[in-house]
Every structure is written in C-alpha cells, then in structure tokens.
Design an enzyme around this catalytic site. Sequence first.
Site, PDB file in Angstrom:
ATOM      1  N   HIS A   2      -8.010  -2.889  -6.432  1.00  0.00           N
ATOM      2  CA  HIS A   2      -8.156  -2.974  -5.157  1.00  0.00           C
ATOM      3  C   HIS A   2      -9.179  -2.172  -4.261  1.00  0.00           C
ATOM      4  O   HIS A   2      -9.525  -1.083  -5.022  1.00  0.00           O
ATOM      5  CB  HIS A   2      -6.614  -2.546  -4.166  1.00  0.00           C
ATOM      6  CG  HIS A   2      -6.555  -2.799  -2.971  1.00  0.00           C
ATOM      7  ND1 HIS A   2      -7.205  -2.298  -1.713  1.00  0.00           N
ATOM      8  CD2 HIS A   2      -5.970  -3.762  -2.221  1.00  0.00           C
ATOM      9  CE1 HIS A   2      -7.036  -2.745  -0.619  1.00  0.00           C
ATOM     10  NE2 HIS A   2      -6.452  -3.934  -0.752  1.00  0.00           N
ATOM     11  N   SER A  19      -6.562  -9.152   6.746  1.00  0.00           N
ATOM     12  CA  SER A  19      -6.062  -9.320   8.133  1.00  0.00           C
ATOM     13  C   SER A  19      -5.367 -10.592   8.141  1.00  0.00           C
ATOM     14  O   SER A  19      -5.532 -11.218   9.248  1.00  0.00           O
ATOM     15  CB  SER A  19      -7.093  -9.388   9.013  1.00  0.00           C
ATOM     16  OG  SER A  19      -7.776  -7.809   8.964  1.00  0.00           O
ATOM     17  N   LYS A  41       0.913  -1.167  -0.045  1.00  0.00           N
ATOM     18  CA  LYS A  41      -0.110   0.020  -0.042  1.00  0.00           C
ATOM     19  C   LYS A  41       0.986   1.356  -0.291  1.00  0.00           C
ATOM     20  O   LYS A  41       1.915   1.300  -0.634  1.00  0.00           O
ATOM     21  CB  LYS A  41      -0.958   0.038   1.214  1.00  0.00           C
ATOM     22  CG  LYS A  41      -1.850  -1.359   1.419  1.00  0.00           C
ATOM     23  CD  LYS A  41      -2.984  -1.492   2.092  1.00  0.00           C
ATOM     24  CE  LYS A  41      -3.662  -2.792   2.034  1.00  0.00           C
ATOM     25  NZ  LYS A  41      -4.858  -2.864   2.863  1.00  0.00           N
ATOM     26  N   GLY A  96      -7.313  -4.658   7.056  1.00  0.00           N
ATOM     27  CA  GLY A  96      -6.922  -3.749   8.157  1.00  0.00           C
ATOM     28  C   GLY A  96      -7.813  -3.677   9.403  1.00  0.00           C
ATOM     29  O   GLY A  96      -7.527  -2.670  10.030  1.00  0.00           O
ATOM     30  N   GLU A 113      -9.687  -0.303  -1.896  1.00  0.00           N
ATOM     31  CA  GLU A 113      -9.088   1.076  -1.711  1.00  0.00           C
ATOM     32  C   GLU A 113      -9.092   1.851  -2.702  1.00  0.00           C
ATOM     33  O   GLU A 113      -9.467   3.110  -2.876  1.00  0.00           O
ATOM     34  CB  GLU A 113      -7.768   0.980  -0.992  1.00  0.00           C
ATOM     35  CG  GLU A 113      -7.745   0.482   0.351  1.00  0.00           C
ATOM     36  CD  GLU A 113      -6.649  -0.281   1.062  1.00  0.00           C
ATOM     37  OE1 GLU A 113      -5.534  -0.079   0.443  1.00  0.00           O
ATOM     38  OE2 GLU A 113      -6.822  -0.935   1.947  1.00  0.00           O
ATOM     39  N   GLU A 129     -11.091 -10.320  -1.261  1.00  0.00           N
ATOM     40  CA  GLU A 129     -10.849  -9.307  -0.158  1.00  0.00           C
ATOM     41  C   GLU A 129     -11.946  -9.012   0.540  1.00  0.00           C
ATOM     42  O   GLU A 129     -12.206  -7.784  -0.047  1.00  0.00           O
ATOM     43  CB  GLU A 129      -9.757  -8.259  -0.441  1.00  0.00           C
ATOM     44  CG  GLU A 129      -8.467  -8.954  -0.768  1.00  0.00           C
ATOM     45  CD  GLU A 129      -7.207  -7.891  -0.667  1.00  0.00           C
ATOM     46  OE1 GLU A 129      -6.213  -8.288  -0.081  1.00  0.00           O
ATOM     47  OE2 GLU A 129      -7.420  -6.693  -1.135  1.00  0.00           O
TER      48      GLU A 129
HETATM   49  P1  13P Z   1      -4.456  -6.170   5.764  1.00  0.00           P
HETATM   50  O1  13P Z   1      -3.873  -7.503   5.560  1.00  0.00           O
HETATM   51  O2  13P Z   1      -3.669  -5.246   6.335  1.00  0.00           O
HETATM   52  O3  13P Z   1      -5.842  -6.653   6.515  1.00  0.00           O
HETATM   53  O4  13P Z   1      -4.762  -5.723   3.982  1.00  0.00           O
HETATM   54  C1  13P Z   1      -5.222  -6.618   3.028  1.00  0.00           C
HETATM   55  C2  13P Z   1      -5.291  -6.127   2.007  1.00  0.00           C
HETATM   56  O5  13P Z   1      -5.790  -5.045   1.507  1.00  0.00           O
HETATM   57  C3  13P Z   1      -4.322  -6.582   0.932  1.00  0.00           C
HETATM   58  O6  13P Z   1      -4.326  -6.010  -0.162  1.00  0.00           O
END
Ligand code: 13P
Length: 248
Positions: free
Chosen positions: A94, A212, A11, A172, A96, A166
């Site tokens: 993704h 996570s 990220k 997160g 995000e 995901e």
């Molecule tokens: P986390 O492992 O921090 O939850 O993030 C997952 C993620 O978005 C991987 O692309």
Amino acid sequence: MRRKIIAGNWKMNKTPSETIKLINELKPLVVTEDADVVFCVPAISLTTAIEAAKGSNIEIGAENMYFEESGAFTGEIAPNMLTDIGVKYVIIGHSERREYFAESDVTVNKKVLKAFEHGITPIICCGESLTQREQGVTIDFIRQQIKIAFLNITADQAKTAVIAYEPIWAIGTGKVATTEQAQEVCKAIRDCIAEIYDDATAAAIRIQYGGSVTAASAAELFSQPDIDGGLVGGASLKPDFGKIVNYK
Ligand code: 13P
C-alpha cells in the site's frame, strides 16, 4: 467473465471490540451474490474479525505481512500466522506502507512471492503521485511497479492475484480519479500483465480501483471494462460500504 472483488481497507482504525460491532453492523448490508467481499483489518483484530464474520460472505484479509517464515523480526507478522487463523487475503505494498515504512518494489515482490507460497491471495497496490501524473510518467511508473512486483511469479499464480490501482493523490482526499483516468491505468496494467505473461493471464487477473471511492462513484467506476471492483478506505468503515458492494 471476472468476478468482482470489493475490499475494505480499515487501515489503523477500530479496536478489536469496535471490530465486532462494525462487522455485525455491516454483515447484513454487504450480502451479495455478485462479488467477493473482503474486510482487511489491523493485525490485532484479525482473529476477532474472522470470528465475527463466520457464516457470512465476508472474507478477512490482513493489511501487511512479512516475507520471512519466522525468526528475529520484532513486531512483524509471518505468513503462517495469517493462514493459521484463516486469513485469505493480504494487502501488499500500500502507498502508505511505501511512504511511511520504506517498502520498496523489491520488498513488495518478496512479500507477493511469500503470500503465494502460503496460498494467501495478495492484493498488490500500485499508484502514482500527483507530481508523477502532472509530469506525464504515470503509466511508465505503474508498469515498473507491476513488473517488479511480479518478478518470478508464475502465470498460474498471477491469474489469481488482485492488483489495486490507487493513485496516491486520490487516497483520503475526496478527490476520486475520473472514470477515464481509472480505466486508462487499469487497462495499462492489464496490458502490462499480458506482456509479462499472456492474454489468458491478463484476462483472468482482477484489478481494483482505490482512492476516495464512495457509494456515489462506485457504480460508474466498477462498470468499466478493466475495473473489477475496489479497494475502499474511509467508506468501508460506514454503512455506505453496503451500497458500494451492491453498487448495481
Ligand atoms: P480512501 O478510500 O479513504 O481514499 O482510501 C483508499 C485506500 O487507500 C484503500 O487502500
């Protein structure tokens, strides 16, 4: 038998100089014969990361890419900029990026098409929100994301793609999906690929779980029949990532 693929998504973390340090620290820990290991790092650190990972089993991936060849797209990264420096993978869509940068299923599809055109393996992300899960529309929603992401993608291309399931509520948050939830959706994704293409394509495509993932949860998740590894955020920036890669 599908080969596992375990990828870190850094990220917006680590400067280029911190990247060298972290790759050198993780390099001996992520050695494995049993899985492909990919570090997806910020665009500004890609060249540095490729240099730092030389001679190791780590492949470098980008976190995003644009769907045009070149031109007036200020701030964007073209696919041939990635291939020119040896980038092998790119995360596409993704959650995000969908949430903060207005990416849609349609732009995801354009990017997937472009990645294949340039021989870059896309790691295509999908996943439902908590509201969608609570309303019982998870599978419908994911099927829509997958069907649009794979529009005009050939079966031969699809066989080499990676899908990352995901769930947004697990990213997160420290709230990992249960093994049953993760397996159920990854199987539904594989069934959807079989529907679009055929059984051989569904059997070949690799599906990761992300959200996570830690050293404690990796083994159980990755041993599910339809889970072929993980896309790991937070834990990919720590020595724990070595344990995740060597989860067996
Ligand atoms: P986390 O492992 O921090 O939850 O993030 C997952 C993620 O978005 C991987 O692309």
